[in-house]
Design a protein around this motif. Structure first.
Motif, PDB file in Angstrom:
ATOM      1  N   ILE A 133       1.593  -0.309   2.703  1.00 48.79           N
ATOM      2  CA  ILE A 133       2.543   0.208   1.498  1.00 48.79           C
ATOM      3  C   ILE A 133       2.733  -0.670   0.235  1.00 48.79           C
ATOM      4  CG2 ILE A 133       4.991   0.962   0.815  1.00 48.79           C
ATOM      5  CD1 ILE A 133       4.951   2.023   3.779  1.00 48.79           C
ATOM      6  N   ALA A 134       2.897  -2.173   0.781  1.00 52.35           N
ATOM      7  CA  ALA A 134       3.105  -3.218  -0.455  1.00 52.35           C
ATOM      8  C   ALA A 134       1.837  -3.369  -1.116  1.00 52.35           C
ATOM      9  CB  ALA A 134       3.490  -4.449   0.423  1.00 52.35           C
ATOM     10  N   ASP A 135       0.839  -3.376  -0.336  1.00 56.46           N
ATOM     11  CA  ASP A 135      -0.410  -3.475  -1.301  1.00 56.46           C
ATOM     12  C   ASP A 135      -0.678  -2.334  -2.236  1.00 56.46           C
ATOM     13  OD1 ASP A 135      -0.876  -6.056   0.017  1.00 56.46           O
ATOM     14  OD2 ASP A 135      -2.319  -5.134   1.522  1.00 56.46           O
ATOM     15  N   THR A 136      -0.587  -1.297  -1.751  1.00 59.25           N
ATOM     16  CA  THR A 136      -0.936  -0.008  -2.422  1.00 59.25           C
ATOM     17  C   THR A 136       0.266  -0.092  -3.626  1.00 59.25           C
ATOM     18  OG1 THR A 136      -1.247   1.252  -0.536  1.00 59.25           O
ATOM     19  CG2 THR A 136      -0.991   2.429  -2.512  1.00 59.25           C
ATOM     20  N   LEU A 137       1.416  -0.362  -3.702  1.00 58.81           N
ATOM     21  CA  LEU A 137       2.394  -0.204  -4.717  1.00 58.81           C
ATOM     22  C   LEU A 137       2.343  -1.477  -5.553  1.00 58.81           C
ATOM     23  CD1 LEU A 137       5.207   1.168  -2.600  1.00 58.81           C
ATOM     24  CD2 LEU A 137       3.645   2.392  -4.113  1.00 58.81           C
ATOM     25  N   ALA A 138       1.721  -2.505  -5.174  1.00 59.51           N
ATOM     26  CA  ALA A 138       1.437  -3.899  -6.012  1.00 59.51           C
ATOM     27  C   ALA A 138       1.201  -3.692  -7.380  1.00 59.51           C
ATOM     28  CB  ALA A 138       0.659  -4.841  -5.294  1.00 59.51           C
ATOM     29  N   SER A 139       0.131  -2.812  -7.976  1.00 63.95           N
ATOM     30  CA  SER A 139      -0.087  -2.626  -9.092  1.00 63.95           C
ATOM     31  C   SER A 139       0.576  -1.783 -10.051  1.00 63.95           C
ATOM     32  CB  SER A 139      -1.504  -1.860  -8.992  1.00 63.95           C
ATOM     33  OG  SER A 139      -1.526  -0.611  -8.594  1.00 63.95           O
ATOM     34  N   ILE A 140       1.844  -1.121  -9.464  1.00 66.13           N
ATOM     35  CA  ILE A 140       2.862  -0.471 -10.125  1.00 66.13           C
ATOM     36  C   ILE A 140       3.822  -1.289 -10.783  1.00 66.13           C
ATOM     37  CG2 ILE A 140       4.580   1.463 -10.240  1.00 66.13           C
ATOM     38  CD1 ILE A 140       2.883   2.667  -7.846  1.00 66.13           C
ATOM     39  N   SER A 141       3.910  -1.082 -12.208  1.00 66.83           N
ATOM     40  CA  SER A 141       4.928  -2.173 -12.892  1.00 66.83           C
ATOM     41  C   SER A 141       6.258  -1.643 -13.238  1.00 66.83           C
ATOM     42  CB  SER A 141       4.227  -2.559 -14.245  1.00 66.83           C
ATOM     43  OG  SER A 141       4.125  -1.358 -15.111  1.00 66.83           O
ATOM     44  N   ASP A 142       6.498  -0.245 -13.018  1.00 70.18           N
ATOM     45  CA  ASP A 142       7.696   0.171 -13.562  1.00 70.18           C
ATOM     46  C   ASP A 142       8.515   0.198 -11.912  1.00 70.18           C
ATOM     47  OD1 ASP A 142       9.812   1.801 -14.133  1.00 70.18           O
ATOM     48  OD2 ASP A 142       8.931   3.673 -14.049  1.00 70.18           O
ATOM     49  N   PRO A 143       9.547  -0.437 -11.933  1.00 65.39           N
ATOM     50  CA  PRO A 143      10.462  -0.652 -10.736  1.00 65.39           C
ATOM     51  C   PRO A 143      10.864   0.632 -10.138  1.00 65.39           C
ATOM     52  CG  PRO A 143      11.578  -1.618 -12.686  1.00 65.39           C
ATOM     53  CD  PRO A 143      10.384  -1.260 -13.277  1.00 65.39           C
ATOM     54  N   ASP A 144      11.324   1.679 -10.966  1.00 64.69           N
ATOM     55  CA  ASP A 144      12.076   2.733 -10.463  1.00 64.69           C
ATOM     56  C   ASP A 144      10.984   3.782  -9.963  1.00 64.69           C
ATOM     57  OD1 ASP A 144      14.633   2.503 -11.375  1.00 64.69           O
ATOM     58  OD2 ASP A 144      14.257   3.165 -13.268  1.00 64.69           O
ATOM     59  N   LEU A 145       9.755   3.799 -10.292  1.00 64.24           N
ATOM     60  CA  LEU A 145       8.585   4.446  -9.925  1.00 64.24           C
ATOM     61  C   LEU A 145       8.115   3.682  -8.463  1.00 64.24           C
ATOM     62  CD1 LEU A 145       6.474   6.585 -10.063  1.00 64.24           C
ATOM     63  CD2 LEU A 145       5.166   5.142 -11.454  1.00 64.24           C
ATOM     64  N   ARG A 146       8.019   2.358  -8.448  1.00 68.75           N
ATOM     65  CA  ARG A 146       7.911   1.554  -7.218  1.00 68.75           C
ATOM     66  C   ARG A 146       8.592   2.047  -6.229  1.00 68.75           C
ATOM     67  NH1 ARG A 146       8.442  -3.746  -8.271  1.00 68.75           N
ATOM     68  NH2 ARG A 146       7.200  -3.500 -10.137  1.00 68.75           N
ATOM     69  N   ARG A 147       9.903   1.910  -6.407  1.00 69.14           N
ATOM     70  CA  ARG A 147      11.095   2.294  -5.373  1.00 69.14           C
ATOM     71  C   ARG A 147      10.710   3.729  -4.830  1.00 69.14           C
ATOM     72  NH1 ARG A 147      14.581  -0.932  -8.386  1.00 69.14           N
ATOM     73  NH2 ARG A 147      15.298   0.878  -9.488  1.00 69.14           N
ATOM     74  N   THR A 148      10.552   4.499  -5.865  1.00 68.31           N
ATOM     75  CA  THR A 148      10.435   6.171  -5.164  1.00 68.31           C
ATOM     76  C   THR A 148       9.062   6.093  -4.558  1.00 68.31           C
ATOM     77  OG1 THR A 148      11.624   6.664  -7.385  1.00 68.31           O
ATOM     78  CG2 THR A 148      10.206   8.525  -6.167  1.00 68.31           C
TER      79      THR A 148
END
Length: 176
Positions: A133-148
């Motif tokens: 999960i962490a590796d998949t989401l590492a490239s997302i810069s928007d914190p709200d989108l990353r949390r969701t």
């Protein structure tokens, strides 16, 4: 008055304290205190009795309680001194002096029959799943989108873990 002119608020009062103060100023605090019997009823009588009863109103220090079945009414009549003692522990002495039991249909009591959350919601993820999960989401810069997205991916992994566990227990029990 500008914000900078007033002093800093030391501590905000809880809403319950404010309401209690307003009701006391209007002479309604005694009534409020009596009706607290509704909120502590399930604690005072326990979940089994609470599921078969429903407090209705307070009149002249008498709590009127609707009871689902005549057998329960008889049982509660025998338990009345103990219930009154328990109510006194929660509310203070002399707030409720008697119970009036009335047979009738009980509305579903959400406190007595609160559903338990599904087992999958408390399932733990493996370190490999956490890392994925962490590796998949590492490239997302928007914190709200990353949390969701993290929440969605966690729930999906928890559901998959629960399905696998249910399938393995079903095949394990049928093979015995």
């Amino acid at each position: 008055m500008k914000k900078s002119d007033r002093g800093r608020m030391v501590r905000a009062l809880p809403l319950g304290d404010i309401l209690e103060q307003v009701l006391q100023e209007r002479g309604l605090s005694d009534r409020l205190h009596k009706y607290r019997a509704f909120t502590c009823w399930a604690k005072a009588v326990g979940p089994q009795i609470a599921a078969q009863t429903q407090p209705l109103r307070v009149r002249d220090k008498i709590l009127e309680v609707r009871v689902a079945h005549p057998v329960w009414m008889q049982q509660l009549q025998l338990l009345k001194p103990r219930i009154l003692a328990r109510l006194s522990e929660h509310l203070g002495p002399g707030v409720i002096n008697d119970l009036y039991l009335r047979q009738g249909r009980i509305d579903q009591n959400p406190q007595a029959t609160a559903p338990h959350p599904p087992a999958w919601k408390s399932a733990k993820l493996s370190p490999d799943q956490e890392r994925h999960i962490a590796d998949t989401l590492a490239s997302i810069s928007d914190p709200d989108l990353r949390r969701t997205m993290e929440r969605v991916m966690r729930r999906q992994a928890q559901l998959e873990n629960a399905r696998r566990a249910a399938q393995s227990s079903a095949t394990g029990s049928s093979g015995s």
